[in-house]
Motif scaffolding. Structure first.
Motif, PDB file in Angstrom:
ATOM      1  N   THR A 225       0.870  -1.174   0.000  1.00 22.67           N
ATOM      2  CA  THR A 225       0.000   0.000   0.000  1.00 22.67           C
ATOM      3  C   THR A 225       0.906   1.222   0.000  1.00 22.67           C
ATOM      4  OG1 THR A 225      -1.705  -1.180   1.247  1.00 22.67           O
ATOM      5  CG2 THR A 225      -1.832   1.226   1.214  1.00 22.67           C
ATOM      6  N   ILE A 226       0.668   2.138  -0.931  1.00 19.24           N
ATOM      7  CA  ILE A 226       1.576   3.273  -1.140  1.00 19.24           C
ATOM      8  C   ILE A 226       0.818   4.587  -1.007  1.00 19.24           C
ATOM      9  CG2 ILE A 226       3.106   4.418  -2.791  1.00 19.24           C
ATOM     10  CD1 ILE A 226       3.620   1.641  -4.009  1.00 19.24           C
ATOM     11  N   VAL A 227       1.392   5.511  -0.260  1.00 18.34           N
ATOM     12  CA  VAL A 227       0.908   6.888  -0.195  1.00 18.34           C
ATOM     13  C   VAL A 227       1.872   7.722  -1.022  1.00 18.34           C
ATOM     14  CG1 VAL A 227       0.313   8.830   1.296  1.00 18.34           C
ATOM     15  CG2 VAL A 227       0.027   6.483   2.130  1.00 18.34           C
ATOM     16  N   TRP A 228       1.369   8.334  -2.094  1.00 21.68           N
ATOM     17  CA  TRP A 228       2.265   9.075  -2.985  1.00 21.68           C
ATOM     18  C   TRP A 228       2.438  10.504  -2.485  1.00 21.68           C
ATOM     19  CZ3 TRP A 228       5.721   7.154  -5.857  1.00 21.68           C
ATOM     20  CH2 TRP A 228       6.432   7.971  -6.747  1.00 21.68           C
TER      21      TRP A 228
ATOM     22  N   LYS B 274      -2.919  -1.691  -8.735  1.00 21.41           N
ATOM     23  CA  LYS B 274      -4.101  -2.546  -8.849  1.00 21.41           C
ATOM     24  C   LYS B 274      -5.352  -1.699  -8.707  1.00 21.41           C
ATOM     25  CE  LYS B 274      -2.057  -6.805  -6.960  1.00 21.41           C
ATOM     26  NZ  LYS B 274      -2.158  -7.812  -5.874  1.00 21.41           N
ATOM     27  N   TYR B 275      -5.287  -0.734  -7.780  1.00 24.77           N
ATOM     28  CA  TYR B 275      -6.397   0.200  -7.603  1.00 24.77           C
ATOM     29  C   TYR B 275      -5.942   1.345  -6.707  1.00 24.77           C
ATOM     30  CZ  TYR B 275      -6.898  -2.608  -3.324  1.00 24.77           C
ATOM     31  OH  TYR B 275      -6.663  -3.294  -2.155  1.00 24.77           O
ATOM     32  N   GLU B 276      -6.657   2.453  -6.799  1.00 23.39           N
ATOM     33  CA  GLU B 276      -6.482   3.577  -5.887  1.00 23.39           C
ATOM     34  C   GLU B 276      -7.634   3.562  -4.893  1.00 23.39           C
ATOM     35  OE1 GLU B 276      -6.563   8.483  -5.992  1.00 23.39           O
ATOM     36  OE2 GLU B 276      -5.940   7.376  -7.784  1.00 23.39           O
ATOM     37  N   ILE B 277      -7.343   3.944  -3.655  1.00 27.72           N
ATOM     38  CA  ILE B 277      -8.358   3.922  -2.603  1.00 27.72           C
ATOM     39  C   ILE B 277      -8.956   5.311  -2.449  1.00 27.72           C
ATOM     40  CG2 ILE B 277      -8.799   3.494  -0.158  1.00 27.72           C
ATOM     41  CD1 ILE B 277      -6.276   1.679  -0.219  1.00 27.72           C
ATOM     42  N   ASN B 278     -10.275   5.413  -2.611  1.00 26.89           N
ATOM     43  CA  ASN B 278     -10.972   6.648  -2.284  1.00 26.89           C
ATOM     44  C   ASN B 278     -11.144   6.681  -0.777  1.00 26.89           C
ATOM     45  OD1 ASN B 278     -13.092   8.521  -1.621  1.00 26.89           O
ATOM     46  ND2 ASN B 278     -13.655   8.556  -3.785  1.00 26.89           N
ATOM     47  N   VAL B 279     -10.366   7.516  -0.103  1.00 31.53           N
ATOM     48  CA  VAL B 279     -10.328   7.498   1.353  1.00 31.53           C
ATOM     49  C   VAL B 279     -11.678   7.900   1.948  1.00 31.53           C
ATOM     50  CG1 VAL B 279      -9.175   8.450   3.382  1.00 31.53           C
ATOM     51  CG2 VAL B 279      -7.864   7.931   1.354  1.00 31.53           C
TER      52      VAL B 279
ATOM     53  N   ALA C  94      -2.396  10.655  -3.219  1.00 28.43           N
ATOM     54  CA  ALA C  94      -3.210   9.480  -3.503  1.00 28.43           C
ATOM     55  C   ALA C  94      -2.683   8.269  -2.734  1.00 28.43           C
ATOM     56  CB  ALA C  94      -3.221   9.188  -4.996  1.00 28.43           C
ATOM     57  N   ILE C  95      -3.594   7.362  -2.414  1.00 29.39           N
ATOM     58  CA  ILE C  95      -3.252   6.119  -1.727  1.00 29.39           C
ATOM     59  C   ILE C  95      -3.719   4.962  -2.601  1.00 29.39           C
ATOM     60  CG2 ILE C  95      -3.605   4.716   0.345  1.00 29.39           C
ATOM     61  CD1 ILE C  95      -4.200   7.292   1.857  1.00 29.39           C
ATOM     62  N   GLY C  96      -2.836   4.016  -2.867  1.00 30.23           N
ATOM     63  CA  GLY C  96      -3.199   2.903  -3.722  1.00 30.23           C
ATOM     64  C   GLY C  96      -2.460   1.637  -3.345  1.00 30.23           C
ATOM     65  N   VAL C  97      -2.872   0.544  -3.974  1.00 30.64           N
ATOM     66  CA  VAL C  97      -2.245  -0.755  -3.767  1.00 30.64           C
ATOM     67  C   VAL C  97      -1.598  -1.183  -5.072  1.00 30.64           C
ATOM     68  CG1 VAL C  97      -2.645  -3.193  -3.261  1.00 30.64           C
ATOM     69  CG2 VAL C  97      -3.810  -1.432  -1.919  1.00 30.64           C
ATOM     70  N   ALA C  98      -0.340  -1.575  -5.014  1.00 29.58           N
ATOM     71  CA  ALA C  98       0.396  -1.951  -6.221  1.00 29.58           C
ATOM     72  C   ALA C  98       1.420  -3.018  -5.880  1.00 29.58           C
ATOM     73  CB  ALA C  98       1.096  -0.729  -6.827  1.00 29.58           C
ATOM     74  N   GLU C  99       1.885  -3.704  -6.918  1.00 32.17           N
ATOM     75  CA  GLU C  99       2.996  -4.634  -6.768  1.00 32.17           C
ATOM     76  C   GLU C  99       4.293  -3.870  -6.987  1.00 32.17           C
ATOM     77  OE1 GLU C  99       2.585  -7.927  -9.396  1.00 32.17           O
ATOM     78  OE2 GLU C  99       0.724  -8.647  -8.463  1.00 32.17           O
ATOM     79  N   LEU C 100       5.319  -4.268  -6.259  1.00 29.64           N
ATOM     80  CA  LEU C 100       6.638  -3.680  -6.504  1.00 29.64           C
ATOM     81  C   LEU C 100       7.683  -4.783  -6.466  1.00 29.64           C
ATOM     82  CD1 LEU C 100       8.427  -3.331  -3.636  1.00 29.64           C
ATOM     83  CD2 LEU C 100       6.774  -1.527  -3.259  1.00 29.64           C
ATOM     84  N   HIS C 101       8.727  -4.576  -7.270  1.00 28.44           N
ATOM     85  CA  HIS C 101       9.816  -5.547  -7.408  1.00 28.44           C
ATOM     86  C   HIS C 101      11.117  -4.861  -7.024  1.00 28.44           C
ATOM     87  CE1 HIS C 101       7.175  -7.392 -10.840  1.00 28.44           C
ATOM     88  NE2 HIS C 101       6.631  -7.536  -9.646  1.00 28.44           N
ATOM     89  N   THR C 102      11.926  -5.515  -6.218  1.00 32.86           N
ATOM     90  CA  THR C 102      13.229  -4.979  -5.837  1.00 32.86           C
ATOM     91  C   THR C 102      14.326  -5.707  -6.587  1.00 32.86           C
ATOM     92  OG1 THR C 102      13.320  -6.485  -3.936  1.00 32.86           O
ATOM     93  CG2 THR C 102      12.446  -4.284  -3.543  1.00 32.86           C
TER      94      THR C 102
END
Length: 639
Positions: free
Chosen positions: A345-348, A377-382, A397-405
């Motif tokens: 979950t990411i807060v931009w 995957k989607y953005e969350i409407n808070v 914006a706050i959303g859920v995404a995949e990340l690769h390191t």
């Protein structure tokens, strides 16, 4: 309540005389970090100012300045305006709002406190997240006249998202509703209904007035005789802080520094993220998996038999093990996970929107690696908690995404361990923090895909071809002559019996990248794929030539980082925009100027020229053949 009462409002010189005694009184107290949050003008700064004042943490010179400022501002009818103790920015005072996060320290006989006054405006959500990221408790203020507002819901959701378990519902400005119990009960019931929907199952409601001081340090106030709960201060003093039950959590400590002042001492320094460690405990180094036993535990105040969460220590092990900054020392029978693919979950927080596929620095504790965030995957409407389709994340914006390191990192889900699961994203070019996130879990496929050892190595492939693999990366505006020059260079290399392959931008989009458009995100993915293909070809021993606009420095750097040092040769085909537009062989500039072609580099999409290319050729001053000859001369020898 307060051990500083004898020194209250005394000159700074008197406080300085007693500083050693004061520090000795405080060093063994527990620390509570908390935030105040809510909607605009709910009285957050006033409440914190009142806490500082009632805790006798305002010195005489500050009090005098506060009295003068309160008179000049004139917003409280001549009475002290406690918000002025916290609203330090001139812009805040002018607008009467909080913009930045203001941190303040105060103390009572029972506990030390660090409080963050966070902004109420929606556009400063990122600042609120910053303040909440380290908090153990949240005081959510509600103006008794207004009740539960959208920003109350927004901040409550973020508080829950960030894993803050202790919540106080402070119904403020009760003096402006005649201390009505009916008003208070109605607000508490409205909030309870909303809070249960987002997962906040327990909170402590307190009616108060930050301006008048009702139920701040003592409860009940004479004005709220119907209230039977604690005062705000007494609740803050008594609430259980994170880590109080540290013995129930497995031991974790990220290594910050290998402490070796001499040949006779080698310790590993860091702050304990969770759990308890004792002399004689068996620990495991993650990710290497090596085990050892704790020999000594050193602190600033001397050696100890044991240490627990939040303490900074140096651990000395019985064995000489390979352990360095970024590794984690953990309980041997319950180590944390390692992975290189996650859902997060990411807060931009960046002014510019997130660039899916671009490489950012990911910093988690003492670990720093390159990470690429995929399309959300989607953005969350808070406000509504709805999951919205999104191609990127904009500011706040706050959303859920995949990340690769780029390599596996040691972690635990944020819900289980905030220290081991919380991270920040940093722009590689500006070094600005552009995002904050929480690792939810590792992706199963990350544990199912492994590198297959191969018998014929990269060096073997290169030796067969009697050449050093290289990537000749041509970059420049459309119409600059990249493809023409790259063709000319490849012809000269073929005459020299070199094994080459040319990847051209247009040709690749007919197959491998036919699904990509020309948005920033698609351009980034286009270059990422080309970089991976180029790397595979150099693994086969080839000299790879690529002719792509590749407008962004970050993506060119991303490909450079994929290659061994010295194998990536950036060639800037330097052609002024007006010259490239005059050529316009494909008619693309004409379409872009007419608005028929969107996101065209140089017109409505930026081109970032290389800052330090290995080779620069100017197609105004030389022909394509002359440019090719100059490039060949500079890349020799080829072995």
């Amino acid at each position: 309540m307060n051990e500083l009462s004898d020194n209250a409002y005394q000159p700074d010189a008197l406080i300085a005389e007693n500083i050693e005694h004061y520090l000795a009184q405080h060093q063994d107290k527990s620390l509570l970090r908390f935030i105040t949050c809510g909607s605009v003008d709910d009285g957050k700064s006033t409440l914190i100012g009142r806490l500082l004042y009632d805790s006798k943490m305002v010195f005489e010179d500050q009090l005098g300045q506060l009295e003068a400022d309160s008179k000049s501002v004139g917003t409280q009818g001549g009475e002290l305006d406690f918000a002025l103790l916290v609203d330090g920015l001139s812009a805040e005072r002018e607008q009467g709002i909080t913009i930045d996060v203001a941190y303040r320290f105060f103390s009572t006989t029972a506990r030390k406190f660090i409080v963050a006054d966070t902004p109420g405006h929606e556009q400063y959500t990122r600042n609120m997240v910053t303040g909440a990221s380290t908090a153990d408790l949240a005081v959510i203020l509600i103006d008794a006249r207004k009740g539960v507002l959208p920003q109350t819901r927004r901040h409550s959701y973020i508080v829950h998202l960030l894993g803050i378990k202790n919540v106080v519902l402070a119904v403020n400005k009760m003096d402006l509703v005649d201390y009505s119990q009916d008003v208070f009960d109605k607000i508490v019931e409205d909030y309870r209904e909303f809070a249960s929907d987002i997962g906040i199952t327990d909170f402590v409601p307190i009616p108060l007035s930050g301006f008048r001081g009702d139920n701040i340090t003592q409860a009940p106030s004479d004005n709220t005789s119907w209230y039977t709960g604690p005062s705000l201060m007494s609740h803050l003093e008594q609430v259980e802080v994170r880590g109080a039950s540290a013995g129930e959590e497995p031991f974790r400590m990220a290594v910050q520094w290998v402490n070796r002042p001499n040949l006779d001492f080698r310790g590993f320094s860091g702050q304990i993220a969770s759990g308890v460690v004792k002399i004689g405990d068996t620990v495991r180094i993650v990710p290497s998996g090596r085990t050892s036993v704790i020999k000594t535990i050193s602190t600033f105040d001397g050696d100890r038999e044991e240490a627990q969460v939040a303490q900074s220590v140096t651990l000395v092990l019985e064995d000489e093990v390979d352990c360095s900054r970024g590794d984690v020392i953990a309980a041997s029978d319950d180590p944390p996970e390692t992975s290189d693919q996650f859902e997060a979950t990411i807060v931009w927080m960046g002014e510019e929107a997130m660039k899916p596929g671009r490489g950012y620095w990911l910093k988690l504790g003492t670990q720093t690696v390159t990470a690429k965030v995929q399309q959300p995957k989607y953005e969350i409407n808070v406000d509504t908690r709805a999951k919205l389709a999104a191609k990127t994340l904009a500011l706040n914006a706050i959303g859920v995404a995949e990340l690769h390191t780029e390599k596996p990192i040691t972690f635990e889900p944020y819900a289980e361990n905030r220290q081991m699961g919380g991270f920040v994203l940093i722009d590689k070019l500006t070094n600005a923090t552009v995002g904050a996130g929480m690792l939810n879990f590792s992706l199963r496929r990350a544990n199912n895909v492994h590198w297959q050892p191969l018998e014929i190595s990269r060096a073997d492939h290169a030796a067969m071809k009697n050449q050093q693999p290289r990537v000749l990366w041509f970059t420049g505006l459309s119409g600059s002559g990249k493809s023409t020059i790259a063709n000319a260079v490849e012809k000269r290399l073929s005459v020299m019996n070199r094994h080459t392959f040319l990847l051209d931008g247009d040709n690749v989009r007919h197959g491998l990248n036919r699904d990509l458009g020309f948005t920033e995100a698609d351009r980034i993915e286009n270059i990422r794929r080309i970089g991976e293909v180029a790397k595979l070809m150099t693994d086969a021993g080839l000299i790879v030539l690529t002719a792509f606009i590749s407008p962004f420095r970050a993506e060119r750097q991303m490909v450079r980082d994929m290659m061994p040092e010295g194998e990536f040769i950036e060639i800037f085909v330097d052609t002024p925009l007006e010259v490239a537009e005059e050529r316009d062989v494909k008619g693309l500039y004409k379409k872009a100027r007419a608005g028929e072609l969107k996101n065209f580099t140089g017109i409505d999409s930026p081109y970032e020229p290389p800052e330090n290319p290995e080779i620069t050729v100017n197609t105004v001053a030389m022909t394509a053949d002359e440019a090719a000859a100059a490039i060949i001369e500079k890349i020799l020898p080829l072995k």
